[in-house]
Scaffold this motif. Sequence first.
Motif, PDB file in Angstrom:
ATOM      1  N   MET A  88       0.824  -1.200   0.000  1.00 39.77           N
ATOM      2  CA  MET A  88       0.000   0.000   0.000  1.00 39.77           C
ATOM      3  C   MET A  88       0.866   1.261   0.000  1.00 39.77           C
ATOM      4  SD  MET A  88      -3.068   1.182  -0.116  1.00 39.77           S
ATOM      5  CE  MET A  88      -4.287   0.021   0.491  1.00 39.77           C
ATOM      6  N   ASP A  89       1.943   1.236   0.803  1.00 35.86           N
ATOM      7  CA  ASP A  89       2.852   2.389   0.819  1.00 35.86           C
ATOM      8  C   ASP A  89       3.443   2.633  -0.567  1.00 35.86           C
ATOM      9  OD1 ASP A  89       2.475   2.976   3.481  1.00 35.86           O
ATOM     10  OD2 ASP A  89       4.151   1.743   4.167  1.00 35.86           O
ATOM     11  N   ILE A 135       0.741   4.149  -2.832  1.00 35.59           N
ATOM     12  CA  ILE A 135       0.512   5.572  -2.531  1.00 35.59           C
ATOM     13  C   ILE A 135       1.641   6.413  -3.094  1.00 35.59           C
ATOM     14  CG2 ILE A 135       0.404   7.247  -0.640  1.00 35.59           C
ATOM     15  CD1 ILE A 135      -1.051   5.042   0.995  1.00 35.59           C
ATOM     16  N   ALA A 141      -6.835   4.758  -1.253  1.00 39.97           N
ATOM     17  CA  ALA A 141      -5.623   4.072  -0.810  1.00 39.97           C
ATOM     18  C   ALA A 141      -5.091   4.677   0.490  1.00 39.97           C
ATOM     19  CB  ALA A 141      -4.562   4.132  -1.903  1.00 39.97           C
ATOM     20  N   VAL A 142      -5.033   6.008   0.519  1.00 40.93           N
ATOM     21  CA  VAL A 142      -4.507   6.674   1.709  1.00 40.93           C
ATOM     22  C   VAL A 142      -5.439   6.455   2.894  1.00 40.93           C
ATOM     23  CG1 VAL A 142      -3.971   8.932   2.712  1.00 40.93           C
ATOM     24  CG2 VAL A 142      -3.227   8.398   0.397  1.00 40.93           C
ATOM     25  N   GLU A 173      -7.384   3.910   3.500  1.00 43.48           N
ATOM     26  CA  GLU A 173      -7.232   2.545   3.994  1.00 43.48           C
ATOM     27  C   GLU A 173      -5.968   2.405   4.827  1.00 43.48           C
ATOM     28  OE1 GLU A 173      -7.378  -0.138   0.678  1.00 43.48           O
ATOM     29  OE2 GLU A 173      -9.303   0.655  -0.027  1.00 43.48           O
ATOM     30  N   ARG A 174      -4.871   2.950   4.301  1.00 37.73           N
ATOM     31  CA  ARG A 174      -3.602   2.870   5.032  1.00 37.73           C
ATOM     32  C   ARG A 174      -3.681   3.649   6.349  1.00 37.73           C
ATOM     33  NH1 ARG A 174       0.409   0.211   6.923  1.00 37.73           N
ATOM     34  NH2 ARG A 174       2.442   1.222   6.873  1.00 37.73           N
ATOM     35  N   ARG A 197      -5.684   1.753   8.966  1.00 39.73           N
ATOM     36  CA  ARG A 197      -4.924   0.620   9.521  1.00 39.73           C
ATOM     37  C   ARG A 197      -3.910   1.099  10.557  1.00 39.73           C
ATOM     38  NH1 ARG A 197      -3.446  -3.187   4.277  1.00 39.73           N
ATOM     39  NH2 ARG A 197      -5.609  -3.673   3.650  1.00 39.73           N
ATOM     40  N   LEU A 198      -3.258   2.209  10.270  1.00 36.19           N
ATOM     41  CA  LEU A 198      -2.292   2.759  11.223  1.00 36.19           C
ATOM     42  C   LEU A 198      -2.976   3.167  12.515  1.00 36.19           C
ATOM     43  CD1 LEU A 198      -0.112   4.915   8.789  1.00 36.19           C
ATOM     44  CD2 LEU A 198       0.601   2.820   9.955  1.00 36.19           C
ATOM     45  N   LEU A 207       1.728  10.387   7.415  1.00 38.22           N
ATOM     46  CA  LEU A 207       1.072  10.085   6.149  1.00 38.22           C
ATOM     47  C   LEU A 207       0.122  11.210   5.761  1.00 38.22           C
ATOM     48  CD1 LEU A 207       0.356   8.123   3.821  1.00 38.22           C
ATOM     49  CD2 LEU A 207      -1.341   7.094   5.355  1.00 38.22           C
TER      50      LEU A 207
END
Length: 609
Positions: A1-2, A5, A74-75, A77-78, A81-82, A94
């Motif tokens: 994912m990173d 992004i 995408a961002v 979702e990431r 999660r963080l 982020l």
Amino acid sequence: MDHYIQLRMAFSNVDEEEEIHTTIGELANHLCCTMRNMNLIMNKFMDHGWIRWSPQRGRGKTSVLVFCHSLLQAVQERFDRLLQSNRLEEAYALASAMPFSMREILMQGLQGQFGLRSDHGTQGRVDTLRIPQETAFETLDPTRAYMWGEVGIVAQVFDRLVQYNAERQVCEPSLAVAWESNPEGTEWTFYLHKGILFHHGRMLDAEDVRYTFERIISDQVNPCKSLFGSIHHIETFDELTVRFVLRFPNFMFPDLMSSMNASILPRDVEFDPMYPIGTGPYRLTRNHPKLLVLEVFPSYFRGRAFIDRVEIWQLSQTGRVESAIKQDLFPDGQARLIQHEVQGGVFMTFNMRKEGPQQDLYFRQAVQQLMDPQEMMGALAHTGVQAAYSLVRDKSKEKQMLERIGSKPTALSADSSLVRASELLQRSCYAGQIVNVWVEEGEKMETDMAWFAQRCALIGLKVSVTPGNPVDAVYHDEFASYDVIYTGEVFDEHVTLSLLTMYTFHNTLFLMALDDERKSELEREFRHVVMIQDSAERFRTLMSLEERLIQEALLLPTYSFREEHAHHVSLQDYRVVAYGMPDLRRLWVKRSPNTEEDTASYPAYIPLW
């Protein structure tokens, strides 16, 4: 994912489903990896359905890339999660790297992480309070710190010889168990508690007290030197007894010892203004530009605090809507509201260190008429504010002044202040030049100055308004080139001491704008006030001094304000102290017996610094 992004950011001007002609080598350059690794990464992207990729073989041929997954998705979702993994710092980093519009969306999600979080782990239960703030920390030196947030940290890291009890309005023991003076008020002896530990493990003694104040009085440029200017020298008789010998009688000396500026430092550690060591209930363990961490000090002499860890997060202030944040924090309505009436208030003053029309009393009085508090409150829809004619919340005084204003002839009531302002401006030395106004940045105060500029235009006064950061103003002399200053002052519970501090602590914005002659005059007034034995008489004298400053149009109060805190019902003994912080020494959480999860969250809305 990173990786996705990072690559999607490289093509941020390209829409989803839009074809991009590129090569695997170009893509590898964007991710700083080998082409072999880039091929592996692209296969992963396709497995997730994030891209379509049509590779072409042969020199000079480009392949076709199509993004199917939006950057925002995408961002988000990431980011989520963080947050779920309690990795707030990575989530913040982020969000900070994203474009403005996206950053604001993510930041609102981050707000839900603030309040108190109770975790059960291998070492038992850990309660962490997370607080957002928007003003950067410049110094945590108690003799220099001025900003609201900085002083809030100083209050947790350090103790003073004396503490002020706002409910009883008396000074009480803190590091000192008792004190006494000679009848003349020129010698004050303090007797220290035994066994008080600094955060680095050494016991406090009388030499630390002497070191703390000799550090102040020996430094000619220390901003609080005038506050402790009555000290001639300091004597230590043993490890628990310290005597201050004064230059003149000072019957407010114990009150001065309760000031944040009087926080006691250890003599055996080189002082670091960003990582200070004290004796307070919390020790500073991290100070990063984005995150400051306070950990509970288990050996605190008044008993261990309940909250184990306090995290103060630096958040971007741009575009934040606090009412929406508060609503999001309490979707089930399980909140208790606390109204905190802030002592102090918003005011205008003038840069008397600079040549200009502000040196003319008639000019300052014209501005005073333009800044009429009642007219401002009538024109602007501010919530939580009240027109004020003093920086002290004294309803009877405000009522008397309002009645006096209300007794003016009704024929002039609508435009009287504008008419009077125009007359005074014509009598002044103002010659049509642009007057530069510095305003403390923030939506409410900038709105005030937009209204003020419109009023100025009606009488031919030309102004240019510039919002500024108060941190830069205090520590980097940002407003030296401005003629007019619009800012505010926040007092603590000890109003008399706060007034004295405003007129003697050289890092206050009011004093920074004042010329040396008037500063010296205020220092003489300070000496007179502290020689008065009766506390009520001291307060009346200070109020008379404020009235003179208002009459000379050097201090133009406009309004006082209140803040509203909201917190989950499980947070107990939630009390707001000076500088808008909950009292961390008393706050605790009553965790429900029905709570089965290892982690429980208790939201709290603390107005941003």
